[in-house]
Motif scaffolding. Structure first.
Motif, PDB file in Angstrom:
ATOM      1  N   SER A  23       0.835  -1.209   0.000  1.00 38.18           N
ATOM      2  CA  SER A  23       0.000   0.000   0.000  1.00 38.18           C
ATOM      3  C   SER A  23       0.861   1.247   0.000  1.00 38.18           C
ATOM      4  O   SER A  23       0.607   2.194  -0.760  1.00 38.18           O
ATOM      5  CB  SER A  23      -0.923   0.007   1.224  1.00 38.18           C
ATOM      6  OG  SER A  23      -1.852  -1.041   1.164  1.00 38.18           O
ATOM      7  N   LEU A  66       1.054   3.845  -3.132  1.00 39.10           N
ATOM      8  CA  LEU A  66       0.532   5.202  -2.932  1.00 39.10           C
ATOM      9  C   LEU A  66       1.633   6.260  -2.961  1.00 39.10           C
ATOM     10  O   LEU A  66       1.334   7.451  -3.099  1.00 39.10           O
ATOM     11  CB  LEU A  66      -0.249   5.267  -1.625  1.00 39.10           C
ATOM     12  CG  LEU A  66      -1.532   4.432  -1.616  1.00 39.10           C
ATOM     13  CD1 LEU A  66      -2.214   4.491  -0.257  1.00 39.10           C
ATOM     14  CD2 LEU A  66      -2.496   4.880  -2.707  1.00 39.10           C
ATOM     15  N   THR A 114      -6.105  -0.716   1.195  1.00 48.97           N
ATOM     16  CA  THR A 114      -6.005   0.315   2.232  1.00 48.97           C
ATOM     17  C   THR A 114      -7.083   0.124   3.291  1.00 48.97           C
ATOM     18  O   THR A 114      -6.860   0.408   4.473  1.00 48.97           O
ATOM     19  CB  THR A 114      -6.122   1.720   1.616  1.00 48.97           C
ATOM     20  OG1 THR A 114      -7.304   1.802   0.813  1.00 48.97           O
ATOM     21  CG2 THR A 114      -4.925   2.042   0.758  1.00 48.97           C
ATOM     22  N   LEU A 120      -5.611   4.869  -7.083  1.00 53.69           N
ATOM     23  CA  LEU A 120      -6.426   5.034  -5.885  1.00 53.69           C
ATOM     24  C   LEU A 120      -7.607   4.074  -5.874  1.00 53.69           C
ATOM     25  O   LEU A 120      -7.955   3.504  -4.837  1.00 53.69           O
ATOM     26  CB  LEU A 120      -6.910   6.478  -5.773  1.00 53.69           C
ATOM     27  CG  LEU A 120      -5.827   7.512  -5.435  1.00 53.69           C
ATOM     28  CD1 LEU A 120      -6.358   8.926  -5.592  1.00 53.69           C
ATOM     29  CD2 LEU A 120      -5.302   7.300  -4.015  1.00 53.69           C
TER      30      LEU A 120
END
Length: 405
Positions: A330, A334, A394, A387
């Protein structure tokens, strides 16, 4: 020479080569000087930065990551991201090309040991300073590199592949190519393999041009890619493992470092503008000085974000379980989103610091090229796609119980 003497000679050679590590940034600085001198022309003409890569080859930068046993310097992720940052301050296209090359070299290094062809490729990158390009974007998949349309056609000792590669950055200039495809004609889109190819293994037929707002020197044109090569060009490991353990971490760390270099160059120009304005007004700061403070803060956040992820990857680099953990995946995924947004924010603050002087294309404080180049960062593998894909992971990740967790 007995075995012990031979071993000592190897150790001494390795030590001698590794001692050059601290000077890598000096080599990068020499290359950056050349890149900076041609950056405007590369941007204006949308041409490959030949002069910068001639200098990079002269400085042996293309093979620094190759292990010592194969003729390289065994440079670390810290070394190559520093090079990306240094080049980014000079010429964004040069930095991004180097970042993409480094990512492909990392795949060969980390997943090619013990495979004769892959080890030969390592030696060629180190000795001949081969530049490796990448073909991951295909057809209408919109940058979804975890699904392939084209498939490898296996014929015993050889394989073939035809790929509608809508983007191959600097493909016409590269000495080799790393690409993904379905494992076989009857394989699912997500059942992929990675191929490492020499220039003789494939042909390119141009299908799309590259007339863009920024990153013009990457020459990311579209091609029909035709591959006909020995079967040993295919990595034995499945692409999903290579993607999570190497491709994504190296790509996101190197890209982010290049974007941070662009942002740093813009802040440097903004600082020069503020100092000149203050001198001409008897030391009084101009009204836009607050934007310069914001630019410095944004750049600091960007560098801290990259540094934290560099440290996390360095700790987990040889630990498959850690690399595959939800928290690491993650964070490293990100990073691309956060770094690209911060880089754009930083350059925008820098431009607002300089006002019309930065908006102009014909002055010493111009920010046009920096802004146009950095605007590619949220689009390159679109942040919205990342995303959306990261939503589930997430949600499953825990919330830290303390500041240092």
């Amino acid at each position: 020479m007995n075995v012990r003497e031979a071993a000592l000679t190897v150790d001494e050679t390795q030590a001698s080569l590794l001692e050059q590590g601290p000077f890598l940034i000096e080599r990068a600085a020499r290359t950056a000087t050349v890149a900076a001198a041609d950056a405007d022309g590369v941007d204006r003409d949308a041409r490959f930065p030949h002069e910068a890569f001639d200098a990079a080859r002269e400085q042996k930068l293309l093979g620094v990551m190759i292990p010592v046993e194969f003729g390289g310097l065994g440079a670390s992720i810290y070394d190559v991201t520093d090079i990306c940052y240094t080049l980014g301050r000079a010429c964004a296209s040069t930095a991004m090309i180097y970042a993409m090359h480094t990512t492909k070299v990392a795949c060969v290094i980390r997943h090619g040991h013990g495979i004769p062809w892959m080890e030969t490729m390592m030696r060629r990158v180190a000795r001949d300073q081969w530049l490796l390009a990448s073909s991951t974007t295909e057809g209408q998949n919109g940058g979804n590199i975890r699904a392939s349309a084209a498939a490898v056609d296996n014929a015993g000792d050889t394989v073939s592949l035809v790929r509608d590669a809508t983007v191959i950055s600097y493909g016409a200039e590269a000495d080799g190519l790393v690409t993904i495809a379905r494992r076989a004609t009857d394989a699912a889109a997500s059942d992929q393999v990675l191929l490492a190819l020499a220039k003789d293994d494939y042909s390119l037929k141009r299908t799309l041009g590259w007339e863009t707002l920024g990153m013009r020197g990457t020459c990311s044109t579209g091609f029909e890619l035709r591959v006909d090569c020995p079967a040993d060009r295919v990595f034995p490991e499945s692409y999903d493992k290579i993607h999570s353990q190497t491709m994504t971490p190296f790509a996101h760390l190197c890209w982010s470092s290049a974007w941070a270099g662009i942002a740093a160059a813009a802040v440097t120009r903004a600082q020069a503008f503020i100092r000149k304005a203050a001198r001409s007004s008897g030391g009084q700061m101009p009204p836009a000085a607050a934007h310069f403070t914001a630019a410095k803060m944004s750049l600091a956040k960007l560098r801290a974000l990259i540094s934290a992820n560099l440290d996390a990857f360095a700790r987990a680099e040889h630990d498959e379980r850690a690399l595959g953990s939800l928290d690491f995946q993650s964070s490293i995924t990100l990073l691309k989103v956060q770094a690209s947004e911060l880089a754009v924010e930083t350059v925008m603050h820098a431009m607002r610091t300089t006002g019309l002087s930065g908006y102009r294309n014909d002055g010493e404080f111009t920010m046009g090229r920096h802004l146009r180049d950095v605007l590619s960062s949220p689009i390159m593998i679109n942040n919205d796609r990342i995303l959306a894909n990261a939503a589930t992971s997430t949600l499953m990740s825990g919330i830290p119980a303390s500041l240092r967790d």
